[in-house]
Scaffold this active site. Structure first.
Site, PDB file in Angstrom:
ATOM      1  CB  ALA A 167      -0.898  -0.008   1.227  1.00  0.00           C
ATOM      2  N   GLY A 189      -7.280  -0.370 -10.480  1.00  0.00           N
ATOM      3  CA  GLY A 189      -7.681  -0.747  -9.129  1.00  0.00           C
ATOM      4  C   GLY A 189      -8.969  -0.025  -8.788  1.00  0.00           C
ATOM      5  CG  ASP A 191     -13.612   4.379  -5.317  1.00  0.00           C
ATOM      6  OD1 ASP A 191     -13.528   4.863  -6.459  1.00  0.00           O
ATOM      7  OD2 ASP A 191     -14.665   3.872  -4.878  1.00  0.00           O
ATOM      8  N   GLY A 192      -9.434   3.253  -3.688  1.00  0.00           N
ATOM      9  CA  GLY A 192      -8.257   3.384  -2.828  1.00  0.00           C
ATOM     10  C   GLY A 192      -7.008   3.633  -3.652  1.00  0.00           C
TER      11      GLY A 192
HETATM   12  N1  LIG Z   1       0.330  -4.405  -3.388  1.00  0.00           N
HETATM   13  C1  LIG Z   1      -0.524  -3.991  -2.463  1.00  0.00           C
HETATM   14  N2  LIG Z   1      -0.705  -4.683  -1.313  1.00  0.00           N
HETATM   15  C2  LIG Z   1      -1.586  -4.273  -0.402  1.00  0.00           C
HETATM   16  N3  LIG Z   1      -2.362  -3.165  -0.509  1.00  0.00           N
HETATM   17  C3  LIG Z   1      -2.220  -2.444  -1.635  1.00  0.00           C
HETATM   18  C4  LIG Z   1      -1.310  -2.807  -2.664  1.00  0.00           C
HETATM   19  N4  LIG Z   1      -1.394  -1.906  -3.656  1.00  0.00           N
HETATM   20  C5  LIG Z   1      -2.317  -1.021  -3.265  1.00  0.00           C
HETATM   21  N5  LIG Z   1      -2.823  -1.314  -2.051  1.00  0.00           N
HETATM   22  C6  LIG Z   1      -3.867  -0.627  -1.266  1.00  0.00           C
HETATM   23  O1  LIG Z   1      -5.080  -1.365  -1.393  1.00  0.00           O
HETATM   24  C7  LIG Z   1      -6.167  -0.510  -1.092  1.00  0.00           C
HETATM   25  C8  LIG Z   1      -7.428  -0.968  -1.786  1.00  0.00           C
HETATM   26  O2  LIG Z   1      -7.205  -1.037  -3.157  1.00  0.00           O
HETATM   27  P1  LIG Z   1      -8.254  -0.693  -4.300  1.00  0.00           P
HETATM   28  O3  LIG Z   1      -8.833   0.606  -4.110  1.00  0.00           O
HETATM   29  O4  LIG Z   1      -7.538  -0.953  -5.573  1.00  0.00           O
HETATM   30  O5  LIG Z   1      -9.358  -1.847  -4.164  1.00  0.00           O
HETATM   31  P2  LIG Z   1     -10.692  -1.981  -3.330  1.00  0.00           P
HETATM   32  O6  LIG Z   1     -10.526  -1.475  -1.956  1.00  0.00           O
HETATM   33  O7  LIG Z   1     -11.134  -3.372  -3.493  1.00  0.00           O
HETATM   34  O8  LIG Z   1     -11.708  -1.088  -4.121  1.00  0.00           O
HETATM   35  P3  LIG Z   1     -12.532   0.235  -3.720  1.00  0.00           P
HETATM   36  O9  LIG Z   1     -11.515   1.189  -3.161  1.00  0.00           O
HETATM   37  O10 LIG Z   1     -13.123   0.670  -5.023  1.00  0.00           O
HETATM   38  O11 LIG Z   1     -13.561  -0.151  -2.698  1.00  0.00           O
HETATM   39  C9  LIG Z   1      -5.716   0.852  -1.548  1.00  0.00           C
HETATM   40  O12 LIG Z   1      -6.024   1.797  -0.568  1.00  0.00           O
HETATM   41  C10 LIG Z   1      -4.204   0.740  -1.773  1.00  0.00           C
HETATM   42  O13 LIG Z   1      -3.510   1.692  -0.980  1.00  0.00           O
HETATM   43  C1  LIG Z   2     -31.458  -1.003   2.060  1.00  0.00           C
HETATM   44  C2  LIG Z   2     -30.510  -0.723   0.971  1.00  0.00           C
HETATM   45  C3  LIG Z   2     -29.314  -0.007   1.480  1.00  0.00           C
HETATM   46  C4  LIG Z   2     -28.481   0.445   0.312  1.00  0.00           C
HETATM   47  C5  LIG Z   2     -27.557   1.519   0.734  1.00  0.00           C
HETATM   48  C6  LIG Z   2     -27.008   2.154  -0.476  1.00  0.00           C
HETATM   49  C7  LIG Z   2     -26.117   3.296  -0.126  1.00  0.00           C
HETATM   50  C8  LIG Z   2     -24.998   3.297  -1.110  1.00  0.00           C
HETATM   51  C9  LIG Z   2     -24.223   4.548  -1.106  1.00  0.00           C
HETATM   52  C10 LIG Z   2     -22.844   4.241  -1.581  1.00  0.00           C
HETATM   53  C11 LIG Z   2     -22.059   5.474  -1.711  1.00  0.00           C
HETATM   54  C12 LIG Z   2     -20.655   5.148  -1.999  1.00  0.00           C
HETATM   55  C13 LIG Z   2     -19.825   6.371  -2.050  1.00  0.00           C
HETATM   56  C14 LIG Z   2     -18.417   6.000  -2.326  1.00  0.00           C
HETATM   57  C15 LIG Z   2     -17.549   5.764  -1.396  1.00  0.00           C
HETATM   58  C16 LIG Z   2     -16.147   5.358  -1.704  1.00  0.00           C
HETATM   59  O1  LIG Z   2     -15.305   6.455  -1.529  1.00  0.00           O
HETATM   60  C17 LIG Z   2     -15.684   4.279  -0.761  1.00  0.00           C
HETATM   61  C18 LIG Z   2     -14.401   3.673  -1.250  1.00  0.00           C
HETATM   62  O2  LIG Z   2     -14.626   2.872  -2.342  1.00  0.00           O
HETATM   63  N1  LIG Z   2     -16.689   3.239  -0.668  1.00  0.00           N
HETATM   64  C19 LIG Z   2     -17.345   2.983   0.439  1.00  0.00           C
HETATM   65  C20 LIG Z   2     -18.388   1.929   0.355  1.00  0.00           C
HETATM   66  O3  LIG Z   2     -17.125   3.548   1.480  1.00  0.00           O
END
Ligand SMILES: Nc1ncnc2c1ncn2[C@@H]1O[C@H](COP(=O)(O)OP(=O)(O)OP(=O)(O)O)[C@@H](O)[C@H]1O
Ligand SMILES: CCCCCCCCCCCCC/C=C/[C@@H](O)[C@H](CO)NC(C)=O
Ligand SMILES: [Ca+2]
Length: 586
Positions: A167, A189, A191-192
């Protein structure tokens, strides 16, 4: 220049004859029947031509070339239905043309390539690509190598690929290493991963400009490098909200043609230090708790959010807080105006003019943006306090597959504001209604315990003692406050009622009366719950409760163009069933 690029001739596709014309902006071809009557025209904007190759070329897993000296192949963007998502899917269109002579073939390829250079000033030539092999369903590497890399190769883009081993590797690389050769940075990847790239690029840009990121009053420099997102995460909210679909091919094509979408970024500060940047969700209460819970269940993959959401909902928590916000100009737009920020959004375009019109005169930029934070504008801040189910701030709609219109459906990607959503403590069924409306087109702000404000800055603190107070009992599903107790005034809910230095106290205020536990939820409700929640900052937990946030208009640019309105694209063109490229009937 335009006239130099014009070329017109007869060309053959298979055994049919076409009249092909390259003007400055379009390459189009019209079938000519035996009686010399024109039939339908296919018109491809030059800006959407991906590449031009000699011979009869196909891109499957690898490039196959049949090198005939009178043929050439044109690759371009072709739109198709996205099957329920809000945007349009982009696919690689391909047409093989035959010329009567080699000379004419060379003329066509030369003219088309020159037109591409003229109409694609932002097309990248060299990209730095970070792949997170562990994001989402762990398919990022495969997605890049099988889907994206062949398209980049076709478009003549060279990529320096780094598969991350830890990370924050991408962030650290961007902060320290030489980036001079690159036109943009791509993250494969979720959002992270996007957030890592965002932090690295913003930090690097401010370092080079000699600006202090810790100071919330500083006008940060926009990042010169574009960011591309190839979605391969769990939520992929930034991709969905800026492209309208989660699809690696669509995103790769936006990168290739050098689309450019500015994006607002929120800086988050605590005690005179920068804590983080956020674009999609800065959420306290429900969204903070869901993230904290979900981190314990990462092994579940994307499903961890559903599981954790249910657990946190059932625990029926609310938190005391003091929220202060600096309202944006209500004459420019409103979070309740039922509009959507789509590709070419006029509210965002007007903001570009407003934000950058003084950029050559740093003094006036300073005065217009900084004065909001000086003590004499303190009177413009609105202050509210009480108990909240959640407090959320988003710089854009934050639509995602779970919530196709997003946390704030009328928010704008690049207007220099964020939407602050306050959900006051309420009965669990009311809160469920609020959450459920995110999944439909019903207005989640049209509820008496919800308000939304378009803002430029926000401060949040827990009432004194709360951060350190430790734990309090929570009350499962039967907890919550009824509307009489809360004293709602429906007329003041939502964004309309902005007041000059307003102080309001709602909800259970600062008292922390224990709620009655629901008998069937004993396992959950009898556990202790913290008096303070945590902040979910684009999927990362922040280590502080008390924060100051400021929205920086259009701080970064993505290889995207905002969500294309399918209805608008198709009403201006007639399409046959197979081709969604601009088809005009004569
Ligand atoms: N090689 C790695 N090993 C472990 N963690 C990593 C690595 N590369 C990146 N990361 C971290 O993994 C975290 C999650 O990654 P990523 O956002 O790609 O996937 P996700 O969490 O499944 O998706 P989302 O963020 O869309 O919910 C990121 O915050 C990043 O900092
Ligand atoms: C009874 C049904 C309940 C459904 C609730 C739906 C609410 C969904 C709203 C999702 C908004 C996501 C906004 C994005 C956030 C991202 O930054 C973050 C990282 O990927 N994701 C989360 C889930 O925190
Ligand atoms: Ca915005």
């Amino acid at each position: 220049m335009e006239t130099d690029l014009r070329l017109e001739s007869s060309l053959w596709i298979g055994n049919r004859r076409y009249r092909a014309v390259l003007t400055g902006w379009y390459f189009n071809w019209t079938e000519v029947d035996k009686k010399n009557r024109d039939k339908k025209t296919i018109a491809v904007p030059v800006a959407e031509v991906v590449g031009v190759e000699e011979g009869r070329v196909e891109i499957l897993l690898q490039k196959l070339v049949e090198d005939t000296d009178k043929d050439f192949t044109v690759f371009y963007v072709k739109r198709s239905n996205s099957g329920g998502s809000s945007g349009l899917l982009w696919r690689l269109g391909r047409t093989q043309f035959s010329c009567p002579s080699r000379v004419l073939r060379d003329q066509w390829t030369k003219h088309l390539r020159t037109a591409l250079k003229t109409h694609g000033p932002l097309r990248p030539h060299r990209l730095l690509v970070f792949i997170n092999p562990f994001g989402g369903k762990r398919k990022a590497r495969k997605i890049f190598h099988s889907v994206v890399a062949p398209l980049f190769e076709l478009a003549g883009i060279s990529s320096h690929v780094i598969v991350t081993e830890r990370a924050n590797q991408a962030r650290d690389h961007l902060l320290k290493k030489d980036l001079t050769d690159f036109d943009g940075v791509v993250c494969v990847g979720g959002d992270g991963m996007f957030s890592e790239v965002l932090h690295g690029l913003i930090g690097r840009t401010q370092q080079e400009a000699g600006l202090c990121e810790n100071d919330p009053t500083v006008t940060l420099h926009p990042c010169p490098l574009h960011i591309g997102i190839i979605p391969a995460g769990s939520t992929d909210c930034v991709c969905y909200a800026t492209v309208g679909v989660i699809d690696p091919v669509t995103s790769a094509l936006h990168i290739i043609i050098g689309d450019s979408q500015p994006l607002d970024v929120c800086s988050v500060h605590h005690a005179s230090s920068l804590v983080s940047y956020s674009v999609s969700l800065l959420g306290y209460g429900f969204y903070g708790d869901v993230l904290a819970e979900s981190e314990k269940h990462r092994w579940m993959g994307p499903l961890r959010y559903e599981y954790s959401g249910t657990m946190v909902y059932l625990s029926n928590r609310s938190y005391a807080g003091i929220v202060q916000y600096l309202p944006a100009d209500p004459l420019l737009s409103s979070p309740r105006d039922k509009t959507r920020c789509l590709s070419g959004c006029s509210v965002c375009s007007r903001s570009t003019d407003r934000l950058f019109s003084h950029s050559s005169d740093s003094g006036s930029l300073y005065s217009s943006q900084f004065s909001q934070f000086s003590s004499d504008s303190e009177g413009d801040w609105v202050s509210v306090e009480g108990r909240f189910k959640c407090v959320s701030l988003t710089c854009m709609s934050s639509s995602c597959p779970r919530s196709p219109l997003g946390l704030s459906p009328s928010a704008h990607l690049a207007d220099g504001t964020g939407d602050l959503i306050l959900v006051w403590d309420t009965h669990p069924l009311g809160f469920l209604k609020f959450l459920y409306r995110h999944t439909s087109t019903q207005d989640q702000f049209d509820l008496p315990f919800v308000e939304v404000h378009r803002v430029k800055a926000v401060r949040f603190s827990a009432p004194s003692g709360k951060e350190e107070e430790g734990y309090e009992e929570i009350g499962g599903l039967s907890g919550g406050i009824d509307e009489e107790e809360r004293g709602y005034d429906e007329t003041e809910s939502s964004s309309g009622s902005q007041q000059h230095l307003t102080e309001r106290v709602r909800g259970r205020e600062m008292t922390n009366e224990p709620k009655t536990p629901s008998p069937f939820l004993c396992g959950l409700c009898c556990s202790k719950t913290p008096a303070a929640s945590v902040w979910n900052c684009d999927g990362e937990i922040l280590p502080f409760t008390e924060i100051l946030c400021r929205i920086h208009g259009q701080l970064v640019r993505l290889y995207a163009r905002g969500i294309e309105d399918g209805a608008a694209v198709h009403s201006s063109e007639e399409s046959d069933k197979s081709e969604r490229t601009c088809i005009l009937h004569k």
